[in-house]
Design a protein around this motif. Sequence first.
Motif, PDB file in Angstrom:
ATOM      1  N   PRO A 125       1.510   7.332  -8.334  1.00  0.00           N
ATOM      2  CA  PRO A 125       0.627   7.799  -9.589  1.00  0.00           C
ATOM      3  C   PRO A 125      -0.650   7.025  -9.663  1.00  0.00           C
ATOM      4  CG  PRO A 125       2.620   7.160 -10.735  1.00  0.00           C
ATOM      5  CD  PRO A 125       2.606   7.019  -9.128  1.00  0.00           C
ATOM      6  N   PHE A 126      -0.640   5.495  -9.093  1.00  0.00           N
ATOM      7  CA  PHE A 126      -1.473   4.503  -9.203  1.00  0.00           C
ATOM      8  C   PHE A 126      -1.929   4.037  -8.144  1.00  0.00           C
ATOM      9  CE2 PHE A 126       1.006   4.502 -13.181  1.00  0.00           C
ATOM     10  CZ  PHE A 126      -0.191   4.515 -14.135  1.00  0.00           C
ATOM     11  N   GLU A 127      -3.346   3.562  -7.926  1.00  0.00           N
ATOM     12  CA  GLU A 127      -3.819   2.861  -6.704  1.00  0.00           C
ATOM     13  C   GLU A 127      -4.230   1.528  -7.191  1.00  0.00           C
ATOM     14  OE1 GLU A 127      -6.667   5.113  -4.293  1.00  0.00           O
ATOM     15  OE2 GLU A 127      -5.739   6.926  -4.902  1.00  0.00           O
ATOM     16  N   THR A 128      -4.306   0.703  -6.350  1.00  0.00           N
ATOM     17  CA  THR A 128      -4.679  -0.770  -6.700  1.00  0.00           C
ATOM     18  C   THR A 128      -5.860  -1.103  -5.589  1.00  0.00           C
ATOM     19  OG1 THR A 128      -2.701  -1.388  -7.222  1.00  0.00           O
ATOM     20  CG2 THR A 128      -4.418  -3.186  -6.687  1.00  0.00           C
ATOM     21  N   GLU A 129      -6.952  -1.527  -6.072  1.00  0.00           N
ATOM     22  CA  GLU A 129      -8.302  -1.815  -5.342  1.00  0.00           C
ATOM     23  C   GLU A 129      -8.135  -3.062  -4.571  1.00  0.00           C
ATOM     24  OE1 GLU A 129     -13.080  -1.196  -6.223  1.00  0.00           O
ATOM     25  OE2 GLU A 129     -11.540  -2.185  -7.727  1.00  0.00           O
TER      26      GLU A 129
END
Length: 395
Positions: A125-129
Amino acid sequence: MHAPTMHTATTYASLSGLPAAQQPYWPDEAVLEEVERELAALPALTTEDEAVDLMRGMELVARRSALLVQGGDCAERFHEAVPELVRQKVDTLQGLAAIMRAGSRSPTVAVSRIAGQYGKPRSSPFETEDSGRRMPSYCGDAVNDPEFDPTARIPDPRRLVTAYECSRLVLSELRRSWSGRPILERVYASHELLLMPYERPLVREGARGAYSGSAHFGWIGERTRRADGAHIALARTVHNPVGVKLGPTVSPEDAVELSRTLNPEGVPGRLTFIVRFGAKEVDRLLPPVVDAVAREGAPVVWLCDPMHGNGVRVRGHKTRLIEPMRAEVASFIRVLHARGQWPGGLHLELTPDPVTECVSERDEEPSFTDYRSTCDPRLNPEQSADMVSHFLSLL
């Protein structure tokens, strides 16, 4: 305008109470409910007669008298809902169908991932730049924006209405391509039946019962095919042809149950199993599934998706290697033939653009000079035609 009938309203209520995986966190439930009411009052996007026309073609595939090619974008974008781009996508799929038709000397049904592929399931559910900044994952234009900005990633229910309007425009152009073409040579619209606040309101009552007015053909994904979930209930409710993606986690018993649940009357062409095991697993996992369904399940169309089980990262890019995809196609055909079953065709993520998103493992320095996908890598026209030709050479 089509208001929901009593049957459709009852179906809507029953679907609302079931668990639904892969749904975004909508921050404003009141707006979401308002959007669902608005969608329920709008005309259906597809007609029951169109779904029945496609069903006739799917029946031929089920009876080994035709093949199926399904393909298109991983994730459609709102800004691509313009006639010229739609025509390019339709022309590409018609070209692949023509190759398959000529190579097999059999009718070929063409179904595009178009006019609704605006929602995407995600593994996280999340992405990390790269900088370490964390935010919600992009879940398709119907949910949020791919821009790496926390505000743009907030799910917005009003985007579901935009998805409807874009799908309406795309379908108008798709139908123009039908002019002068026999029913079996038309390109039909499909997408994953994922976002329940979009799919539920577009279930309508027709002359033959409830049908999905959002697509001609819809499929249930590997992540949403739980037997007691809302997605399977939705597919069971409508009489459109439907599909289910089967990945490495499926058991023979799961497949049998899905076939009986979604095709209880054993209608040829009603249900398609889209196999996506991956080149390393298909020879081990597919045979017991095919055996069990043939022995205890309802009739299904077997379709090979050689892309979703073969994703890798190369030099920081999500990609799919050509050789494992070709290997999965070969294994799929070999397993089906060995069990007296019909390898019905291919399910591909592709684009008419000359992208460099899928590469060969023989390339010492893979080039990603033209990488345009907002989600998963797609085949370009040359690669798509090669995959179809590869399938035909083994069939």
